[in-house]
Structures are given as structure tokens and as C-alpha cells.
Design a protein around this motif. Structure first.
Motif, short mmCIF file in Angstrom:
data_model
loop_
_atom_site.label_atom_id
_atom_site.label_comp_id
_atom_site.label_asym_id
_atom_site.label_seq_id
_atom_site.Cartn_x
_atom_site.Cartn_y
_atom_site.Cartn_z
N ILE A 12 71.96 134.22 50.90
CA ILE A 12 70.47 135.00 51.61
C ILE A 12 70.08 136.19 52.09
O ILE A 12 71.19 135.62 52.61
N ALA A 13 70.11 137.74 50.99
CA ALA A 13 70.52 138.34 51.44
C ALA A 13 69.36 139.03 52.37
O ALA A 13 68.13 139.01 52.09
N THR A 14 69.52 140.14 53.09
CA THR A 14 68.56 140.40 54.39
C THR A 14 68.76 140.86 55.03
O THR A 14 70.39 141.70 55.36
N HIS A 15 67.89 142.60 55.12
CA HIS A 15 67.83 143.23 56.26
C HIS A 15 67.34 143.03 57.44
O HIS A 15 68.06 143.81 58.70
N LYS A 54 73.62 139.96 55.79
CA LYS A 54 73.37 141.52 55.77
C LYS A 54 74.53 142.40 54.63
O LYS A 54 75.60 142.42 54.70
N PRO A 55 73.52 142.76 53.73
CA PRO A 55 75.06 143.10 52.69
C PRO A 55 75.01 144.64 52.87
O PRO A 55 74.53 145.76 54.08
N PHE A 63 70.34 144.90 46.07
CA PHE A 63 69.62 143.88 46.82
C PHE A 63 67.75 144.22 47.37
O PHE A 63 67.15 143.73 47.82
N ASN A 64 68.22 146.11 46.98
CA ASN A 64 66.56 146.18 47.27
C ASN A 64 65.54 146.01 46.16
O ASN A 64 64.65 147.00 45.93
N ARG A 68 66.08 142.19 41.07
CA ARG A 68 66.28 141.10 41.14
C ARG A 68 65.90 140.52 42.89
O ARG A 68 65.21 140.77 43.52
N SER A 69 66.93 138.98 42.85
CA SER A 69 66.53 138.25 43.69
C SER A 69 67.54 138.41 44.64
O SER A 69 68.08 138.49 45.24
N SER A 70 67.29 138.17 46.61
CA SER A 70 67.89 138.15 47.34
C SER A 70 69.28 136.66 47.61
O SER A 70 69.83 137.13 48.43
N SER A 72 71.92 134.29 45.92
CA SER A 72 72.52 134.41 44.86
C SER A 72 73.53 133.20 44.83
O SER A 72 73.24 131.90 45.90
#
Length: 126
Positions: A12-15, A54-55, A63-64, A68-70, A72
Motif C-alpha cells: 500500500i502506497a501512502t503519503h 511512502k513513494p 500514486f496521485n 490507479r490504485s495505491s 500493488s
């Protein structure tokens, strides 16, 4: 041609990395088994790894993208270049530069629906 992978997991990508890690610590009632503050956390679940990251700044626009989904699919592979070649023979566009991180080397690939596949090769252990 085939390739070998050693494991697969969901990422899961997240800020908001630390907030999301704290959520999963509470939700899963466990601490991550691998945690690099403000960068990466990994939880070992029964039959599944859940990784939160965190990307890097160079990947933030991807990711913004609302299409597209966060989330993968991440495949740990033994030979990154071999897998890249295999995907290119299947019609995947040529890959860019391999990203080097503290935990290994990786590239992003995409399936025919545009779903992200992170191909990761860990650095050799001494």
C-alpha cells in the motif's frame, strides 16, 4: 521462459506512512517485523505479507493518479533482469532505470489492465 519468485505480498502506497502504520499496528495487534521510519513498514500475516511504503518523490505523481490504485502486487524475484526480459518478450514496454533502495533493487511493471506489479530483488546477504 519462466522466472522464479521467492514470495509475493500486497503493498500500500501512502503519503501518511506513520499514521497508516499506527492504524495497522492497532488493527492487527502487532508491530511490523520490519520498519524504516517515514519510509517502509512490513507486517507478516498468516500466509500474506502486508507492506506499507511512502513513494519516492520521483514516483509520487503515479500514486496521485485517480485511475490507479495505491495497492500493488509485489513479487520478490531472484533475478530482476531476467524477469524484466521475460515481461518485455510478452510485450511489456522497455523498462527504465532500476531503482536502488535500502532494501534492494526494484522496478515497476504493469499488467494488461494497468495494475502495478512491483518487481523487487533483495540485496545479497553477507
Amino acid at each position: 521462459m519462466s522466472f522464479q519468485y521467492t514470495e509475493a505480498f500486497v503493498t500500500i502506497a501512502t503519503h501518511n506512512l506513520e499514521e497508516l502504520v499506527d492504524f495497522y499496528i492497532q488493527f492487527l495487534s502487532q508491530n511490523p517485523n520490519n520498519h524504516i521510519p517515514n519510509s517502509y513498514a512490513e507486517f507478516q500475516l498468516s500466509g500474506l505479507k502486508l507492506a506499507i511504503f511512502k513513494p519516492k518523490e520521483t514516483h509520487v505523481p503515479e500514486f496521485n493518479d485517480s485511475f490507479r490504485s495505491s495497492v500493488s502486487l509485489c513479487l520478490e524475484v531472484k533475478d530482476l533482469e531476467r524477469v524484466m526480459y521475460h515481461l518485455e518478450t510478452l510485450g511489456h514496454p522497455p523498462f527504465g532505470e532500476i531503482t536502488r533502495a535500502s532494501h534492494g533493487r526494484e522496478v515497476y511493471a504493469y499488467d494488461i489492465d494497468g495494475n502495478r506489479i512491483i518487481l523487487h530483488q533483495a540485496y545479497a546477504k553477507d
